[in-house]
Design a protein around this motif. Structure first.
Motif, short mmCIF file in Angstrom:
data_model
loop_
_atom_site.label_atom_id
_atom_site.label_comp_id
_atom_site.label_asym_id
_atom_site.label_seq_id
_atom_site.Cartn_x
_atom_site.Cartn_y
_atom_site.Cartn_z
N ASP A 271 0.81 -1.22 0.00
CA ASP A 271 0.00 0.00 0.00
C ASP A 271 0.84 1.26 0.00
OD1 ASP A 271 -2.39 -1.34 -0.11
OD2 ASP A 271 -2.50 -1.57 2.07
N THR A 272 2.05 1.14 0.53
CA THR A 272 2.90 2.32 0.63
C THR A 272 3.81 2.50 -0.58
OG1 THR A 272 4.44 0.91 1.84
CG2 THR A 272 2.99 2.30 3.16
N PHE A 273 3.64 1.65 -1.61
CA PHE A 273 4.61 1.65 -2.71
C PHE A 273 4.77 3.01 -3.39
CE2 PHE A 273 5.72 0.68 -7.24
CZ PHE A 273 7.05 0.38 -7.00
N VAL B 268 -6.53 -5.51 -10.91
CA VAL B 268 -7.12 -4.18 -10.73
C VAL B 268 -6.14 -3.26 -10.00
CG1 VAL B 268 -9.04 -2.88 -9.72
CG2 VAL B 268 -9.44 -5.12 -10.75
N LYS B 269 -5.57 -3.79 -8.94
CA LYS B 269 -4.65 -3.00 -8.15
C LYS B 269 -3.38 -2.68 -8.94
CE LYS B 269 -3.15 -2.55 -3.41
NZ LYS B 269 -1.86 -3.14 -3.01
N ALA B 270 -2.90 -3.69 -9.69
CA ALA B 270 -1.70 -3.48 -10.50
C ALA B 270 -1.94 -2.35 -11.50
CB ALA B 270 -1.32 -4.78 -11.22
N LEU B 271 -3.10 -2.40 -12.16
CA LEU B 271 -3.41 -1.36 -13.16
C LEU B 271 -3.49 0.02 -12.53
CD1 LEU B 271 -6.01 -3.12 -15.48
CD2 LEU B 271 -3.83 -2.11 -16.15
N THR B 272 -4.16 0.11 -11.37
CA THR B 272 -4.28 1.40 -10.69
C THR B 272 -2.91 1.95 -10.32
OG1 THR B 272 -6.28 0.47 -9.72
CG2 THR B 272 -5.51 2.57 -8.82
N THR B 273 -2.07 1.08 -9.76
CA THR B 273 -0.74 1.51 -9.35
C THR B 273 0.08 1.95 -10.56
OG1 THR B 273 -0.81 -0.07 -7.53
CG2 THR B 273 1.34 0.82 -8.09
N MET B 274 -0.01 1.18 -11.64
CA MET B 274 0.75 1.52 -12.85
C MET B 274 0.34 2.89 -13.38
SD MET B 274 0.76 -2.12 -14.84
CE MET B 274 1.45 -1.48 -16.35
N ARG B 275 -0.98 3.12 -13.44
CA ARG B 275 -1.45 4.40 -13.99
C ARG B 275 -1.00 5.56 -13.12
NH1 ARG B 275 -6.24 1.70 -15.83
NH2 ARG B 275 -5.80 1.10 -17.98
#
Ligand code: C2E
Ligand code: MG
Ligand code: MG
Ligand code: MG
Length: 282
Positions: free
Chosen positions: A127-129, A161-168
């Motif tokens: 979460d802190t990435f 979903v989380k990967a995509l959000t983080t990437m964007r």
């Protein structure tokens, strides 16, 4: 079991299976202290734009030199670290070390190339990435375009979903995402196009037997064309020989990484190499 004391004072069991098990346990134990004991360091491998013959980036590759066991390959210790939370500690060390090094090079006037780091699933899904990335860049006053992150297909596919959000979010902030080892994962092309990768890096296994295998040539050509049609940069990794370089050029792959240009090198060597940037082997 024949238990035997080795020179590290830790019991090793001499049967086949438990021998490798005990090495693993030993490495894990040592790895916990590797940062404090100053045993980790980074090597950097140039990524070349073959049109301009310039180094456009460096991939940071983690190294571990143990005082008794010697150099341990990342293939071995990264896997061990990934089986526990240790990987987070190592990954953070890599992130901050890379940003500090890049700032140092900025201050020396080396202003053009990025550094990419390999980011494992555990790290990108923390979460802190994003906060940590921002903190590292801020601490070293580093513009975001100097840092890129490499993730594998497998990482992109865990928690989609989380990967995509983080990437964007990273991309909006200016940090590009590279798909590492492309082609050896299990993702279908239709899956891949959903992801906003800036760059795909074709796995070295495709490059390695290019000239022995004509169907491999077609595969490579398709991968390059697909990446380009999707508007992505394409890098070929593991380019070792002139023939591979030549073929990749002929199919429009203009970014390459591999022993043909340079092995992963120390930070000192990076400085002398980038001082002679136009003399990179060609
Ligand atoms: P990778 O990210 O795919 O890195 C490329 C690997 O290919 C490196 O191996 C590099 O030394 C090697 N390589 C580069 N050019 C050539 C070539 O022309 N021929 C051949 N045969 N090999 C070439 P290395 O350094 O042993 O790293 C292996 C893997 O360990 C990396 O694969 C990456 O998955 C992982 N790794 C390395 N450093 C880190 C790190 O800081 N964090 C994490 N999470 N993983 C890392
Ligand atoms: Mg990589
Ligand atoms: Mg790779
Ligand atoms: Mg690879």
């Amino acid at each position: 079991y024949l238990a035997k004391e080795n020179k590290t004072g830790i019991q090793q069991y001499q049967t086949g299976m438990s021998k490798s098990l005990s090495r693993k346990m030993l490495l894990e134990q040592y790895l916990h202290r590797a940062i404090e004991h100053d045993e980790l360091y980074l090597e950097y491998q140039p990524i070349i734009d073959v049109c301009s013959n310039e180094i456009i980036g460096l991939e940071a590759l983690l190294r571990w030199m143990h005082p008794v066991l010697g150099n341990i390959s990342p293939g071995e210790f990264i896997q061990i670290a990934e089986e526990s939370d240790l990987i987070l500690k190592l990954s953070n060390w890599v992130l901050f070390t890379v940003c500090r090094q890049r700032r140092y090079w900025m201050d020396q006037g080396l202003a053009y190339f990025y550094i990419s780091i390999n980011v494992p699933a555990q790290q990108i899904h923390q979460d802190t990435f994003i906060e940590t990335i921002k903190r590292a860049l801020k601490q070293y006053k580093l513009p975001a375009e100097f840092l890129k992150i490499e993730i594998t297909e497998r990482t992109a596919m865990t928690n989609v979903v989380k990967a995509l959000t983080t990437m964007r979010e990273l991309q909006e902030f200016g940090v590009d995402i590279i798909l590492d080892d492309f082609g050896i994962g299990y993702s279908s092309i239709s899956y891949l196009v959903q992801y906003p990768f800036n760059t795909i890096k074709i796995d070295k296994s495709f490059i390695q037997d290019l000239h022995h295998n004509s169907s491999q040539k077609s595969v490579c050509r398709s991968l390059v064309a697909m990446g380009k049609n999707l508007g992505m940069n394409v890098v070929a990794e593991g380019v070792e020989e002139f023939e591979q370089y030549y073929y990749l050029c002929s199919i429009g792959c203009d970014k390459m990484q591999g022993y043909y240009f340079s092995k992963p090198i120390s930070q000192d060597l990076v400085e002398s190499l980038t001082n002679h940037i136009y003399t990179v082997k060609l």
